[in-house]
Design an enzyme around this catalytic site. Structure first.
Site, PDB file in Angstrom:
ATOM      1  N   ARG A 184       0.837  -1.191   0.000  1.00 54.34           N
ATOM      2  CA  ARG A 184       0.000   0.000   0.000  1.00 54.34           C
ATOM      3  C   ARG A 184       0.875   1.247   0.000  1.00 54.34           C
ATOM      4  NH1 ARG A 184      -5.722  -1.484   2.649  1.00 54.34           N
ATOM      5  NH2 ARG A 184      -5.803  -3.501   1.608  1.00 54.34           N
ATOM      6  N   ARG A 216       0.372   3.365  12.613  1.00 55.15           N
ATOM      7  CA  ARG A 216      -0.431   2.169  12.328  1.00 55.15           C
ATOM      8  C   ARG A 216      -0.429   1.727  10.871  1.00 55.15           C
ATOM      9  NH1 ARG A 216      -6.398   3.131  13.417  1.00 55.15           N
ATOM     10  NH2 ARG A 216      -7.009   3.796  11.371  1.00 55.15           N
ATOM     11  N   HIS A 217       0.368   2.398  10.054  1.00 56.24           N
ATOM     12  CA  HIS A 217       0.430   2.028   8.638  1.00 56.24           C
ATOM     13  C   HIS A 217       1.832   1.616   8.218  1.00 56.24           C
ATOM     14  CE1 HIS A 217      -3.316   4.500   8.535  1.00 56.24           C
ATOM     15  NE2 HIS A 217      -3.690   3.494   7.763  1.00 56.24           N
ATOM     16  N   GLU A 235      -9.009  -0.302  14.096  1.00 55.46           N
ATOM     17  CA  GLU A 235      -9.462  -1.293  13.111  1.00 55.46           C
ATOM     18  C   GLU A 235      -8.375  -2.340  12.894  1.00 55.46           C
ATOM     19  OE1 GLU A 235     -10.507   0.242   9.158  1.00 55.46           O
ATOM     20  OE2 GLU A 235      -9.819  -1.666   8.322  1.00 55.46           O
ATOM     21  N   SER A 238     -11.459  -5.708   8.024  1.00 53.85           N
ATOM     22  CA  SER A 238     -12.655  -5.231   7.329  1.00 53.85           C
ATOM     23  C   SER A 238     -13.195  -6.370   6.485  1.00 53.85           C
ATOM     24  CB  SER A 238     -12.314  -4.102   6.353  1.00 53.85           C
ATOM     25  OG  SER A 238     -12.035  -2.927   7.034  1.00 53.85           O
ATOM     26  N   ARG A 284      -1.069  -5.272  12.291  1.00 55.99           N
ATOM     27  CA  ARG A 284      -1.989  -4.437  13.078  1.00 55.99           C
ATOM     28  C   ARG A 284      -2.547  -5.231  14.261  1.00 55.99           C
ATOM     29  NH1 ARG A 284      -5.557  -0.366  11.149  1.00 55.99           N
ATOM     30  NH2 ARG A 284      -3.967   0.427   9.731  1.00 55.99           N
TER      31      ARG A 284
HETATM   32  P1  ATP Z   1      -7.099   1.829   7.627  1.00 51.60           P
HETATM   33  O1  ATP Z   1      -8.418   2.544   7.472  1.00 51.60           O
HETATM   34  O2  ATP Z   1      -6.785   1.427   9.028  1.00 51.60           O
HETATM   35  O3  ATP Z   1      -5.969   2.526   6.938  1.00 51.60           O
HETATM   36  P2  ATP Z   1      -8.114   0.186   5.481  1.00 51.60           P
HETATM   37  O4  ATP Z   1      -9.552   0.186   5.822  1.00 51.60           O
HETATM   38  O5  ATP Z   1      -7.602   1.067   4.426  1.00 51.60           O
HETATM   39  O6  ATP Z   1      -7.244   0.443   6.822  1.00 51.60           O
HETATM   40  P3  ATP Z   1      -8.402  -2.485   4.493  1.00 51.60           P
HETATM   41  O7  ATP Z   1      -8.338  -2.306   3.036  1.00 51.60           O
HETATM   42  O8  ATP Z   1      -9.727  -2.648   5.136  1.00 51.60           O
HETATM   43  O9  ATP Z   1      -7.620  -1.288   5.184  1.00 51.60           O
HETATM   44  O10 ATP Z   1      -7.405  -3.677   4.868  1.00 51.60           O
HETATM   45  C1  ATP Z   1      -7.721  -4.719   5.770  1.00 51.60           C
HETATM   46  C2  ATP Z   1      -6.846  -4.664   7.020  1.00 51.60           C
HETATM   47  O11 ATP Z   1      -5.473  -4.611   6.662  1.00 51.60           O
HETATM   48  C3  ATP Z   1      -7.056  -3.419   7.858  1.00 51.60           C
HETATM   49  O12 ATP Z   1      -8.153  -3.594   8.720  1.00 51.60           O
HETATM   50  C4  ATP Z   1      -5.753  -3.335   8.618  1.00 51.60           C
HETATM   51  O13 ATP Z   1      -5.728  -4.247   9.695  1.00 51.60           O
HETATM   52  C5  ATP Z   1      -4.758  -3.824   7.599  1.00 51.60           C
HETATM   53  N1  ATP Z   1      -4.130  -2.706   6.894  1.00 51.60           N
HETATM   54  C6  ATP Z   1      -4.592  -2.038   5.827  1.00 51.60           C
HETATM   55  N2  ATP Z   1      -3.741  -1.109   5.396  1.00 51.60           N
HETATM   56  C7  ATP Z   1      -2.674  -1.179   6.232  1.00 51.60           C
HETATM   57  C8  ATP Z   1      -1.429  -0.500   6.305  1.00 51.60           C
HETATM   58  N3  ATP Z   1      -1.102   0.435   5.431  1.00 51.60           N
HETATM   59  N4  ATP Z   1      -0.563  -0.866   7.272  1.00 51.60           N
HETATM   60  C9  ATP Z   1      -0.874  -1.835   8.139  1.00 51.60           C
HETATM   61  N5  ATP Z   1      -2.019  -2.522   8.126  1.00 51.60           N
HETATM   62  C10 ATP Z   1      -2.922  -2.197   7.186  1.00 51.60           C
HETATM   63 MG    MG Z   2     -10.805  -1.294   6.283  1.00 49.53          MG
END
Ligand code: ATP
Ligand code: MG
Length: 439
Positions: A215, A223-224, A362, A365, A413
Protein backbone atom coordinates in the site's frame (compact mmCIF):
# COMPACT_ATOMS: atom_id res chain seq x y z
CA UNK A 1 18.18 -28.37 26.25
CA UNK A 2 17.46 -26.18 29.20
CA UNK A 3 20.29 -26.51 31.69
CA UNK A 4 19.10 -26.92 35.24
CA UNK A 5 20.52 -27.70 38.66
CA UNK A 6 19.51 -31.36 38.28
CA UNK A 7 22.26 -31.70 35.67
CA UNK A 8 24.92 -31.10 38.31
CA UNK A 9 28.35 -32.39 37.20
CA UNK A 10 27.20 -33.26 33.68
CA UNK A 11 29.43 -32.32 30.78
CA UNK A 12 27.71 -29.95 28.32
CA UNK A 13 28.52 -27.92 25.23
CA UNK A 14 26.85 -24.57 24.75
CA UNK A 15 27.09 -21.91 22.10
CA UNK A 16 25.80 -18.38 22.10
CA UNK A 17 26.57 -14.71 22.42
CA UNK A 18 28.76 -13.06 25.02
CA UNK A 19 26.14 -11.06 26.85
CA UNK A 20 28.43 -9.66 29.45
CA UNK A 21 31.87 -10.18 30.91
CA UNK A 22 32.68 -9.49 34.52
CA UNK A 23 36.20 -9.61 35.70
CA UNK A 24 37.00 -9.54 39.37
CA UNK A 25 40.67 -10.45 39.32
CA UNK A 26 41.07 -14.18 39.93
CA UNK A 27 37.41 -14.76 38.95
CA UNK A 28 35.84 -14.08 35.60
CA UNK A 29 32.18 -14.40 34.75
CA UNK A 30 30.95 -14.78 31.22
CA UNK A 31 27.22 -14.42 30.76
CA UNK A 32 26.35 -16.50 27.74
CA UNK A 33 23.07 -15.82 25.97
CA UNK A 34 21.16 -18.19 23.73
CA UNK A 35 17.50 -18.74 22.85
CA UNK A 36 16.83 -20.17 26.30
CA UNK A 37 18.19 -17.19 28.14
CA UNK A 38 21.38 -16.30 29.96
CA UNK A 39 23.68 -18.69 31.73
CA UNK A 40 26.72 -17.92 33.81
CA UNK A 41 30.10 -19.37 32.94
CA UNK A 42 32.34 -19.07 35.96
CA UNK A 43 36.09 -19.16 35.66
CA UNK A 44 38.46 -19.15 38.55
CA UNK A 45 42.15 -19.12 37.75
CA UNK A 46 42.74 -22.36 39.61
CA UNK A 47 39.98 -24.53 37.99
CA UNK A 48 40.18 -23.40 34.41
CA UNK A 49 42.85 -24.16 31.81
CA UNK A 50 45.12 -21.19 31.38
CA UNK A 51 44.44 -20.67 27.64
CA UNK A 52 40.69 -20.51 28.34
CA UNK A 53 41.22 -17.99 31.09
CA UNK A 54 43.35 -15.90 28.72
CA UNK A 55 40.98 -16.13 25.77
CA UNK A 56 38.22 -14.61 27.82
CA UNK A 57 40.25 -11.50 28.56
CA UNK A 58 40.25 -10.44 24.91
CA UNK A 59 36.63 -11.28 24.15
CA UNK A 60 34.30 -8.57 22.95
CA UNK A 61 30.63 -8.44 23.88
CA UNK A 62 28.23 -10.14 21.46
CA UNK A 63 30.93 -12.41 20.06
CA UNK A 64 29.77 -15.95 19.43
CA UNK A 65 31.52 -18.55 21.53
CA UNK A 66 31.27 -22.24 22.20
CA UNK A 67 31.83 -23.42 25.72
CA UNK A 68 32.39 -26.94 26.84
CA UNK A 69 32.19 -27.46 30.55
CA UNK A 70 30.65 -29.00 33.60
CA UNK A 71 27.36 -27.95 35.11
CA UNK A 72 27.49 -26.91 38.74
CA UNK A 73 24.37 -26.30 40.76
CA UNK A 74 24.80 -22.99 42.51
CA UNK A 75 22.52 -21.07 44.74
CA UNK A 76 24.08 -17.73 43.93
CA UNK A 77 24.28 -17.87 40.13
CA UNK A 78 21.29 -16.68 38.09
CA UNK A 79 18.95 -19.61 37.29
CA UNK A 80 20.71 -21.69 39.96
CA UNK A 81 23.43 -23.10 37.70
CA UNK A 82 26.81 -22.20 36.42
CA UNK A 83 29.18 -23.77 33.94
CA UNK A 84 32.80 -24.46 34.80
CA UNK A 85 34.51 -24.45 31.40
CA UNK A 86 37.04 -26.94 30.15
CA UNK A 87 37.23 -25.46 26.73
CA UNK A 88 36.17 -22.22 25.12
CA UNK A 89 36.24 -21.51 21.40
CA UNK A 90 35.64 -18.12 19.82
CA UNK A 91 33.48 -18.80 16.77
CA UNK A 92 32.89 -15.24 15.63
CA UNK A 93 34.37 -12.14 17.13
CA UNK A 94 32.11 -9.07 17.38
CA UNK A 95 33.46 -5.73 16.26
CA UNK A 96 33.60 -2.94 18.84
CA UNK A 97 31.94 -0.70 19.68
CA UNK A 98 28.44 -2.08 19.16
CA UNK A 99 26.06 0.36 17.45
CA UNK A 100 23.75 -0.20 20.41
CA UNK A 101 23.83 -2.71 23.18
CA UNK A 102 21.36 -5.49 23.83
CA UNK A 103 19.58 -3.56 26.52
CA UNK A 104 18.73 -1.08 23.76
CA UNK A 105 21.13 1.60 24.96
CA UNK A 106 23.30 3.80 22.79
CA UNK A 107 26.13 6.16 23.58
CA UNK A 108 25.79 9.62 22.06
CA UNK A 109 28.56 12.03 20.97
CA UNK A 110 29.10 13.31 24.47
CA UNK A 111 29.48 9.77 25.72
CA UNK A 112 26.19 9.80 27.62
CA UNK A 113 24.13 6.62 27.56
CA UNK A 114 20.48 6.81 26.55
CA UNK A 115 17.71 4.58 25.20
CA UNK A 116 18.00 3.91 21.52
CA UNK A 117 15.00 5.32 19.66
CA UNK A 118 12.90 3.10 17.42
CA UNK A 119 14.69 4.39 14.33
CA UNK A 120 18.10 3.44 15.67
CA UNK A 121 16.74 0.09 16.75
CA UNK A 122 15.32 -0.56 13.30
CA UNK A 123 18.55 0.55 11.63
CA UNK A 124 20.32 -2.18 13.61
CA UNK A 125 17.41 -4.59 13.70
CA UNK A 126 19.53 -7.74 13.90
CA UNK A 127 21.07 -6.56 17.14
CA UNK A 128 17.73 -5.22 18.35
CA UNK A 129 16.19 -8.66 17.84
CA UNK A 130 18.71 -10.18 20.24
CA UNK A 131 16.87 -8.43 23.05
CA UNK A 132 14.57 -11.02 24.64
CA UNK A 133 11.60 -8.63 24.85
CA UNK A 134 11.89 -7.75 21.19
CA UNK A 135 12.28 -11.39 20.21
CA UNK A 136 9.17 -12.22 22.27
CA UNK A 137 7.04 -10.21 19.86
CA UNK A 138 8.10 -12.52 17.03
CA UNK A 139 7.70 -15.72 19.01
CA UNK A 140 4.17 -14.47 19.65
CA UNK A 141 3.68 -13.57 16.00
CA UNK A 142 4.62 -17.15 15.18
CA UNK A 143 2.11 -18.45 17.74
CA UNK A 144 -0.64 -16.21 16.35
CA UNK A 145 0.06 -17.27 12.78
CA UNK A 146 0.08 -20.92 13.74
CA UNK A 147 -3.27 -20.47 15.49
CA UNK A 148 -4.65 -18.83 12.34
CA UNK A 149 -3.54 -21.70 10.09
CA UNK A 150 -4.90 -24.22 12.55
CA UNK A 151 -8.25 -22.42 12.75
CA UNK A 152 -8.75 -22.36 8.99
CA UNK A 153 -7.55 -25.90 8.53
CA UNK A 154 -10.00 -27.21 11.11
CA UNK A 155 -12.81 -25.44 9.31
CA UNK A 156 -11.98 -26.88 5.92
CA UNK A 157 -10.65 -23.77 4.27
CA UNK A 158 -8.22 -24.29 1.39
CA UNK A 159 -5.06 -22.26 1.67
CA UNK A 160 -4.32 -20.48 -1.61
CA UNK A 161 -1.71 -18.20 -3.13
CA UNK A 162 -2.82 -15.61 -5.62
CA UNK A 163 -0.57 -13.28 -7.63
CA UNK A 164 0.97 -10.17 -6.15
CA UNK A 165 1.76 -8.70 -9.55
CA UNK A 166 -1.49 -7.46 -10.99
CA UNK A 167 -2.43 -5.79 -14.24
CA UNK A 168 -4.81 -3.15 -12.96
CA UNK A 169 -5.87 -1.35 -9.85
CA UNK A 170 -7.75 -4.15 -8.10
CA UNK A 171 -9.67 -2.11 -5.64
CA UNK A 172 -9.91 0.81 -7.95
CA UNK A 173 -7.97 2.85 -5.53
CA UNK A 174 -5.00 5.05 -5.39
CA UNK A 175 -2.26 3.75 -3.22
CA UNK A 176 -0.79 1.23 -5.64
CA UNK A 177 2.89 0.79 -6.36
CA UNK A 178 3.61 0.59 -10.07
CA UNK A 179 6.19 -1.95 -11.22
CA UNK A 180 8.02 -2.15 -14.53
CA UNK A 181 7.08 -5.56 -15.92
CA UNK A 182 9.07 -6.05 -19.12
CA UNK A 183 7.51 -3.55 -21.56
CA UNK A 184 4.43 -2.94 -19.44
CA UNK A 185 3.56 -1.19 -16.24
CA UNK A 186 1.81 -3.39 -13.68
CA UNK A 187 1.14 -3.01 -9.96
CA UNK A 188 1.84 -4.66 -6.66
CA UNK A 189 -1.41 -6.02 -5.23
CA UNK A 190 -2.91 -4.14 -2.31
CA UNK A 191 -4.91 -7.27 -1.39
CA UNK A 192 -5.97 -10.55 -3.01
CA UNK A 193 -9.56 -9.25 -3.14
CA UNK A 194 -10.45 -9.89 -6.76
CA UNK A 195 -8.66 -13.23 -6.98
CA UNK A 196 -10.15 -14.72 -3.87
CA UNK A 197 -13.58 -13.70 -5.16
CA UNK A 198 -12.85 -15.38 -8.49
CA UNK A 199 -12.02 -18.56 -6.59
CA UNK A 200 -15.57 -18.59 -5.23
CA UNK A 201 -16.69 -19.47 -8.75
CA UNK A 202 -14.53 -22.61 -8.75
CA UNK A 203 -16.13 -24.68 -6.01
CA UNK A 204 -13.43 -24.29 -3.37
CA UNK A 205 -16.11 -22.66 -1.19
CA UNK A 206 -13.78 -21.48 1.53
CA UNK A 207 -10.31 -20.18 0.89
CA UNK A 208 -7.77 -18.27 2.92
CA UNK A 209 -4.47 -16.69 2.18
CA UNK A 210 -1.69 -15.16 4.23
CA UNK A 211 -0.10 -12.70 1.88
CA UNK A 212 1.71 -9.40 1.57
CA UNK A 213 -0.35 -6.28 0.88
CA UNK A 214 1.46 -3.39 -0.74
CA UNK A 215 0.00 0.00 0.00
CA UNK A 216 1.48 3.27 -1.13
CA UNK A 217 0.35 5.10 1.99
CA UNK A 218 1.77 8.58 1.60
CA UNK A 219 2.16 9.40 5.24
CA UNK A 220 4.09 7.84 8.05
CA UNK A 221 1.74 6.90 10.87
CA UNK A 222 2.19 4.54 13.80
CA UNK A 223 -0.43 2.17 12.33
CA UNK A 224 0.43 2.03 8.64
CA UNK A 225 3.12 0.18 6.74
CA UNK A 226 3.78 0.12 3.03
CA UNK A 227 4.25 -3.62 3.02
CA UNK A 228 2.22 -5.61 5.47
CA UNK A 229 0.89 -9.10 5.97
CA UNK A 230 -2.78 -9.69 5.38
CA UNK A 231 -4.85 -12.66 6.44
CA UNK A 232 -7.61 -12.99 3.87
CA UNK A 233 -10.59 -15.30 3.83
CA UNK A 234 -13.47 -15.76 1.42
CA UNK A 235 -16.57 -17.89 1.93
CA UNK A 236 -19.18 -18.97 -0.62
CA UNK A 237 -22.89 -19.65 -0.16
CA UNK A 238 -23.39 -17.16 2.64
CA UNK A 239 -26.77 -15.64 3.29
CA UNK A 240 -25.44 -12.42 4.79
CA UNK A 241 -22.30 -10.70 6.05
CA UNK A 242 -23.20 -11.98 9.52
CA UNK A 243 -21.74 -15.37 8.58
CA UNK A 244 -18.47 -13.74 7.66
CA UNK A 245 -18.44 -11.79 10.92
CA UNK A 246 -19.02 -14.98 12.87
CA UNK A 247 -15.99 -16.61 11.27
CA UNK A 248 -13.87 -13.55 11.91
CA UNK A 249 -14.82 -13.15 15.57
CA UNK A 250 -14.25 -16.83 16.22
CA UNK A 251 -10.87 -16.56 14.55
CA UNK A 252 -9.92 -13.60 16.74
CA UNK A 253 -11.14 -15.32 19.86
CA UNK A 254 -9.18 -18.47 18.96
CA UNK A 255 -6.04 -16.39 18.38
CA UNK A 256 -6.40 -14.73 21.78
CA UNK A 257 -7.04 -18.05 23.55
CA UNK A 258 -4.08 -19.77 21.91
CA UNK A 259 -1.80 -16.84 22.68
CA UNK A 260 -2.80 -16.96 26.33
CA UNK A 261 -2.43 -20.72 26.41
CA UNK A 262 0.96 -21.12 24.77
CA UNK A 263 2.45 -17.63 24.73
CA UNK A 264 2.56 -17.06 28.50
CA UNK A 265 6.30 -16.75 28.92
CA UNK A 266 6.55 -14.22 26.07
CA UNK A 267 3.54 -12.22 27.22
CA UNK A 268 5.17 -12.03 30.61
CA UNK A 269 8.41 -10.71 29.12
CA UNK A 270 6.42 -7.96 27.46
CA UNK A 271 4.32 -7.30 30.54
CA UNK A 272 1.12 -7.89 28.58
CA UNK A 273 -1.94 -9.45 30.08
CA UNK A 274 -4.55 -10.83 27.71
CA UNK A 275 -8.12 -11.73 28.52
CA UNK A 276 -10.23 -14.13 26.46
CA UNK A 277 -12.91 -12.62 24.26
CA UNK A 278 -16.53 -13.52 24.71
CA UNK A 279 -18.19 -14.24 21.38
CA UNK A 280 -20.39 -13.14 19.75
CA UNK A 281 -18.81 -9.71 19.94
CA UNK A 282 -21.00 -6.62 20.22
CA UNK A 283 -22.20 -5.04 16.96
CA UNK A 284 -22.47 -1.29 16.67
CA UNK A 285 -23.96 0.26 13.56
CA UNK A 286 -22.09 3.09 11.93
CA UNK A 287 -25.13 5.31 12.55
CA UNK A 288 -25.09 4.56 16.26
CA UNK A 289 -21.32 5.08 16.33
CA UNK A 290 -21.76 8.58 14.89
CA UNK A 291 -24.41 9.32 17.52
CA UNK A 292 -22.17 8.13 20.34
CA UNK A 293 -19.36 10.31 19.05
CA UNK A 294 -21.62 13.32 18.80
CA UNK A 295 -22.76 12.76 22.39
CA UNK A 296 -19.09 12.93 23.34
CA UNK A 297 -18.79 16.22 21.53
CA UNK A 298 -16.78 14.70 18.70
CA UNK A 299 -18.39 15.76 15.49
CA UNK A 300 -18.41 13.30 12.65
CA UNK A 301 -20.98 13.73 9.93
CA UNK A 302 -22.85 10.68 8.62
CA UNK A 303 -20.88 9.52 5.58
CA UNK A 304 -17.47 10.55 6.87
CA UNK A 305 -14.66 8.17 7.71
CA UNK A 306 -14.13 7.35 11.37
CA UNK A 307 -10.66 8.69 12.00
CA UNK A 308 -8.07 7.43 14.47
CA UNK A 309 -9.39 9.61 17.26
CA UNK A 310 -12.99 8.57 16.64
CA UNK A 311 -11.98 4.91 16.77
CA UNK A 312 -10.18 5.48 20.05
CA UNK A 313 -13.16 7.22 21.64
CA UNK A 314 -15.52 4.51 20.43
CA UNK A 315 -13.21 1.82 21.77
CA UNK A 316 -13.37 3.42 25.19
CA UNK A 317 -17.15 3.85 25.10
CA UNK A 318 -17.68 0.24 24.01
CA UNK A 319 -15.35 -0.97 26.75
CA UNK A 320 -17.39 0.95 29.32
CA UNK A 321 -20.72 -0.16 27.92
CA UNK A 322 -20.01 -3.80 27.12
CA UNK A 323 -16.72 -4.68 28.81
CA UNK A 324 -15.47 -5.88 25.42
CA UNK A 325 -12.14 -5.01 23.95
CA UNK A 326 -13.31 -5.96 20.49
CA UNK A 327 -16.49 -5.19 18.60
CA UNK A 328 -17.82 -4.73 15.07
CA UNK A 329 -18.90 -1.52 13.40
CA UNK A 330 -21.53 -2.49 10.82
CA UNK A 331 -23.76 -1.01 8.15
CA UNK A 332 -21.45 1.69 6.86
CA UNK A 333 -23.01 4.19 4.44
CA UNK A 334 -23.17 2.75 0.93
CA UNK A 335 -21.52 5.91 -0.36
CA UNK A 336 -18.34 4.90 1.50
CA UNK A 337 -18.08 1.39 0.18
CA UNK A 338 -16.05 -0.11 -2.64
CA UNK A 339 -17.67 -1.28 -5.87
CA UNK A 340 -17.72 -4.95 -4.89
CA UNK A 341 -19.54 -4.37 -1.59
CA UNK A 342 -23.18 -5.40 -1.51
CA UNK A 343 -25.71 -2.96 -0.07
CA UNK A 344 -28.06 -4.13 2.68
CA UNK A 345 -31.28 -5.68 1.39
CA UNK A 346 -33.42 -3.85 3.94
CA UNK A 347 -31.81 -0.43 3.37
CA UNK A 348 -29.79 0.35 0.24
CA UNK A 349 -28.34 3.47 1.89
CA UNK A 350 -26.14 1.30 4.03
CA UNK A 351 -23.86 -1.53 3.00
CA UNK A 352 -22.76 -4.90 4.34
CA UNK A 353 -19.29 -3.47 5.06
CA UNK A 354 -18.03 -4.05 8.59
CA UNK A 355 -14.89 -3.24 10.51
CA UNK A 356 -13.55 -5.29 13.38
CA UNK A 357 -12.20 -3.02 16.08
CA UNK A 358 -9.78 -4.25 18.71
CA UNK A 359 -8.41 -2.04 21.47
CA UNK A 360 -9.70 1.09 19.74
CA UNK A 361 -8.28 0.41 16.29
CA UNK A 362 -9.46 -1.29 13.11
CA UNK A 363 -7.81 -4.67 12.66
CA UNK A 364 -10.00 -6.11 9.90
CA UNK A 365 -12.66 -5.23 7.33
CA UNK A 366 -15.07 -7.34 5.37
CA UNK A 367 -18.42 -7.49 3.66
CA UNK A 368 -20.75 -9.53 1.52
CA UNK A 369 -19.79 -9.05 -2.11
CA UNK A 370 -21.94 -8.24 -5.10
CA UNK A 371 -22.33 -11.49 -7.02
CA UNK A 372 -24.78 -10.32 -9.64
CA UNK A 373 -22.97 -9.57 -12.88
CA UNK A 374 -25.10 -6.61 -14.01
CA UNK A 375 -25.00 -4.90 -10.63
CA UNK A 376 -21.27 -5.39 -10.50
CA UNK A 377 -20.76 -3.89 -13.96
CA UNK A 378 -22.82 -0.85 -13.03
CA UNK A 379 -20.94 -0.41 -9.79
CA UNK A 380 -17.58 -0.52 -11.55
CA UNK A 381 -18.72 2.09 -14.05
CA UNK A 382 -20.29 4.36 -11.45
CA UNK A 383 -17.08 4.19 -9.41
CA UNK A 384 -15.34 5.80 -12.35
CA UNK A 385 -13.27 2.72 -13.14
CA UNK A 386 -12.50 1.34 -16.57
CA UNK A 387 -14.63 -1.75 -17.11
CA UNK A 388 -12.13 -3.21 -19.59
CA UNK A 389 -9.57 -3.51 -16.80
CA UNK A 390 -11.92 -5.90 -15.06
CA UNK A 391 -12.87 -8.28 -17.87
CA UNK A 392 -10.89 -11.19 -16.38
CA UNK A 393 -12.60 -10.64 -13.03
CA UNK A 394 -16.07 -10.23 -14.51
CA UNK A 395 -15.77 -13.47 -16.45
CA UNK A 396 -15.83 -15.31 -13.14
CA UNK A 397 -19.32 -13.94 -12.56
CA UNK A 398 -20.63 -14.89 -15.97
CA UNK A 399 -20.80 -18.65 -15.61
CA UNK A 400 -22.36 -19.23 -12.22
CA UNK A 401 -21.19 -17.36 -9.11
CA UNK A 402 -22.56 -18.20 -5.67
CA UNK A 403 -23.20 -15.48 -3.09
CA UNK A 404 -20.02 -14.92 -1.10
CA UNK A 405 -18.19 -12.65 1.28
CA UNK A 406 -14.95 -12.39 3.16
CA UNK A 407 -12.57 -10.34 5.21
CA UNK A 408 -9.03 -9.03 5.31
CA UNK A 409 -7.24 -8.93 8.65
CA UNK A 410 -3.96 -7.08 9.12
CA UNK A 411 -1.54 -9.38 10.92
CA UNK A 412 0.89 -6.61 11.90
CA UNK A 413 -1.99 -4.44 13.08
CA UNK A 414 -3.41 -7.33 15.08
CA UNK A 415 -0.07 -7.94 16.81
CA UNK A 416 0.24 -4.23 17.54
CA UNK A 417 -3.14 -4.21 19.27
CA UNK A 418 -2.84 -7.59 20.93
CA UNK A 419 0.52 -6.73 22.48
CA UNK A 420 -0.22 -3.02 23.02
CA UNK A 421 2.77 -1.95 20.96
CA UNK A 422 2.86 1.78 20.42
CA UNK A 423 3.98 1.44 16.82
CA UNK A 424 3.13 -1.13 14.14
CA UNK A 425 6.81 -1.23 13.13
CA UNK A 426 7.51 -3.08 16.39
CA UNK A 427 5.39 -5.98 15.12
CA UNK A 428 7.24 -6.34 11.81
CA UNK A 429 10.75 -7.73 11.47
CA UNK A 430 11.93 -5.34 8.79
CA UNK A 431 9.24 -2.70 8.34
CA UNK A 432 8.74 -0.75 5.14
CA UNK A 433 7.55 2.81 5.45
CA UNK A 434 7.79 6.07 3.54
CA UNK A 435 11.39 6.57 4.60
CA UNK A 436 12.59 3.05 5.16
CA UNK A 437 13.42 0.29 2.73
CA UNK A 438 16.49 -0.96 4.59
CA UNK A 439 17.44 -3.10 6.36
P1 ATP B 1 -7.10 1.83 7.63
O1 ATP B 1 -8.42 2.54 7.47
O2 ATP B 1 -6.79 1.43 9.03
O3 ATP B 1 -5.97 2.53 6.94
P2 ATP B 1 -8.11 0.19 5.48
O4 ATP B 1 -9.55 0.19 5.82
O5 ATP B 1 -7.60 1.07 4.43
O6 ATP B 1 -7.24 0.44 6.82
P3 ATP B 1 -8.40 -2.48 4.49
O7 ATP B 1 -8.34 -2.31 3.04
O8 ATP B 1 -9.73 -2.65 5.14
O9 ATP B 1 -7.62 -1.29 5.18
O10 ATP B 1 -7.41 -3.68 4.87
C1 ATP B 1 -7.72 -4.72 5.77
C2 ATP B 1 -6.85 -4.66 7.02
O11 ATP B 1 -5.47 -4.61 6.66
C3 ATP B 1 -7.06 -3.42 7.86
O12 ATP B 1 -8.15 -3.59 8.72
C4 ATP B 1 -5.75 -3.33 8.62
O13 ATP B 1 -5.73 -4.25 9.70
C5 ATP B 1 -4.76 -3.82 7.60
N1 ATP B 1 -4.13 -2.71 6.89
C6 ATP B 1 -4.59 -2.04 5.83
N2 ATP B 1 -3.74 -1.11 5.40
C7 ATP B 1 -2.67 -1.18 6.23
C8 ATP B 1 -1.43 -0.50 6.30
N3 ATP B 1 -1.10 0.43 5.43
N4 ATP B 1 -0.56 -0.87 7.27
C9 ATP B 1 -0.87 -1.83 8.14
N5 ATP B 1 -2.02 -2.52 8.13
C10 ATP B 1 -2.92 -2.20 7.19
MG1 MG C 1 -10.80 -1.29 6.28
Amino acid sequence: VEITGTMDKELVTLAGWVHELRDIGRLKFLLLRDRKGIIQVTMSKKDVPEEVFKAVTTLSRESVVQVEGRVRASNIAPRGVEIIPINLRVISRAKTPLPMDIAGKVRDHSGAVRDAGLDTRLDHRVIDLRKPQVASIFYLRHIVLRAIHHFFDERNYVEVQTPNLISAASEGGTGLFPVQYFEKKVFLAQSPQLYKQMLMATGFDRVYEVTPYFRAEEHNTVRHLNELTGVDAEIAYISSEEEVMTELEELLSCVVDTTIEVGGEYLEKLGVELTPLKTPLPRLTYKKAVELLQEEGYNIIFGEDLDTKAEKILGRIMMEKTGCKAYFITRFPSSMSKFYTQVCTDDPDVSTHFDLEYGGMEVASGNQRVHDMETLKNRIISSGLNIDDFSYYLEAFEFGMPPHGGFGLGLDRLLMQLLKLGNIREATLFPRDRDRVTP
